[in-house]
Design a protein around this motif. Sequence first.
Motif, mmCIF file in Angstrom:
data_model
loop_
_atom_site.group_PDB
_atom_site.id
_atom_site.type_symbol
_atom_site.label_atom_id
_atom_site.label_comp_id
_atom_site.label_asym_id
_atom_site.label_seq_id
_atom_site.Cartn_x
_atom_site.Cartn_y
_atom_site.Cartn_z
ATOM 1 N N ARG A 110 42.678 16.319 66.280
ATOM 2 C CA ARG A 110 42.396 14.902 66.081
ATOM 3 C C ARG A 110 42.637 14.551 64.614
ATOM 4 O O ARG A 110 42.052 15.180 63.723
ATOM 5 N N ARG A 133 45.512 13.737 69.208
ATOM 6 C CA ARG A 133 44.997 12.375 69.261
ATOM 7 C C ARG A 133 45.088 11.694 67.894
ATOM 8 O O ARG A 133 44.885 12.317 66.860
ATOM 9 N N TYR A 134 45.401 10.402 67.966
ATOM 10 C CA TYR A 134 45.298 9.445 66.856
ATOM 11 C C TYR A 134 46.410 9.581 65.816
ATOM 12 O O TYR A 134 46.895 8.568 65.310
ATOM 13 N N HIS A 152 47.985 11.215 72.531
ATOM 14 C CA HIS A 152 47.233 10.025 72.908
ATOM 15 C C HIS A 152 46.914 9.145 71.695
ATOM 16 O O HIS A 152 46.484 9.634 70.649
ATOM 17 N N ASP A 153 47.143 7.833 71.873
ATOM 18 C CA ASP A 153 46.637 6.798 70.949
ATOM 19 C C ASP A 153 47.052 7.039 69.510
ATOM 20 O O ASP A 153 46.253 6.853 68.581
#
Length: 598
Positions: A110, A133-134, A152-153
């Motif tokens: 992350r 993520r991010y 993701h994202d």
Amino acid sequence: MVRKYVVAPHGGRRAYPDISSALRAAAERHGPALIEIAPGHYEESLTARGEVELTCRGGAPGSVVVSPPRGTVLDAFGTVRVRGLLLVGREADVVDCLGGSLTLEHTEVRAHGGVCVHARRASLVTLTDSVFRYGRTLFAGAGGNIERCGFHDAADNALAVIEGARVSVRDSRFEGSRIHGVRVSDAWAELVGCALTGTEKAAVMADTRAELTMSGCRVDSVHAEAVMFIEQSRGLVRGLRVSDAEHGIGVASGADPVVRDSVFAGCRDTGINVQTTGRGTFEDCEVVDAGSVSVFSTNGGAPRVNGCRVTGGNVGVAVVDKARGHFTGVVVEDLSGVALRVFDESRAVFEQTRVERCPAGLEVRGNGGTTAQLTDVRITGFDLSAVAVTGEARVTLTRVSAEHGLLGFGVGEEASLRVQDCDVSATRAGGAVAFGRARLVARNLTVTGSEAFGLCGTESAYVDVADSRFEDCAAAGVTFDESGGGRLVNCSVTGARGMGVQHNGRVDLVSLHTSLPVVERVPEPAPPAVQVVNHHYHGPVFNAAVHGVQLAWNNDEVTQRIIEPAPTRATPGTTPRATPGAGRRTIQELDDQNGATP
């Protein structure tokens, strides 16, 4: 021999209290090391050198959390493997591979305000069954293998392959990226069996001479293009499935991909979009229910489209604004608008094309640089015209058939239409018409079963038809009116209804074969010109006796009041006699007393 090191949050017998101390111990021994980490939260930055494996001990993947307050979480150089850890970083590269090889397995990364994984030049990074993520995952001049991962994202591009990197991605998912799901720039990338959704820009972007290969991928619910090739990029796309994108695939600025066996369904604007000198070869693809144009070539685009099918949607194929296109074996069906369109100095070639159940077949409009060539084309079930040419455009039809529609071929204004070995059947309005100052040249044209005329020339159009047949046309086989002219050479008109030829005397009838009437309609002479002479006087001028009128001049306003006549009684059997003054009288009230009433 691999030496094992154990890490526990609070230390213990033969256990290190933190990961960094275990890494330092492993580095001092200069050999392969396995560091097993007990579940817990470790607020530290790690530096791994040599041959090292970091793995979760006795817990589920993600039960070991490594999260320093700031800075890089893992700095790797050598042969490093990470299994089952959760790495959380802020405002920096969470994982930085400076060289050698790095493998992440069943690991989650992350990045809050930074990069998830940064693979630098000459390094090799393998990502398997992991989640990112991010932040973006960046390969800059590095090699990479990615399998079964989720991205993701990302606040940026989820995966960036740049500066000559070579990365293979398989069976992975990209969702919710603020820019691109995958960006390939001046590098090589392969995507196999991947899914991309929810990106705000193109889900996959290839730019700056990139090489991109995609096979068996799916893209849905993206705000822009599903796949975009620009800036001289190349590549091969096979088995792509796109739904709910603004544009299915876009090609621009010199890019030239090959796209095969792909489906673009429910695109909000265009399915295939080629522009700004983009090229591209599209083979055996399908575009379904495009919101605006299924296959769009514009602003210098030049695609080659072979064996593709267009179903539903608005416009089928549009080539506009100085674009080009070569279309072979294309099928266009069930549209709400025109099937084929060529506008504004564009050039298009259609071969072995079939159009069914569309309001209009081919629509061509523009100046003399606008051209279209149709060869071995069948157009059926149209509501308007099979071919309509206007402006100064030039169109050539060879072995084109039009059946079951309103009008077969129409050319108007100053356009030119050449017809060779074509046939029109079962039309409601007519077979072929030329109007305005257009020119229609036809050889071996056959019109059958028109409910009106077979051939019509009107206004100032010129029609040159030879070796043609007009069969069973309800009103007339051939008709010319107004000042239209031309010639019929070795033509035949057959049937049991209507006239053979109705013309205006401006048509040469050479070797006409017909048993139906041939009528020359002499145009009615134009009415004589009316000369109106207007003289200006200060008062009225009478050229004959005038009675029972009242006139006023030099008045600004006139008010007229009508007095109805008194009723007149009549004795039965007698004729009523007019009573002086009993008729209708008009009283003029002049507000301007300087006027005069005669």
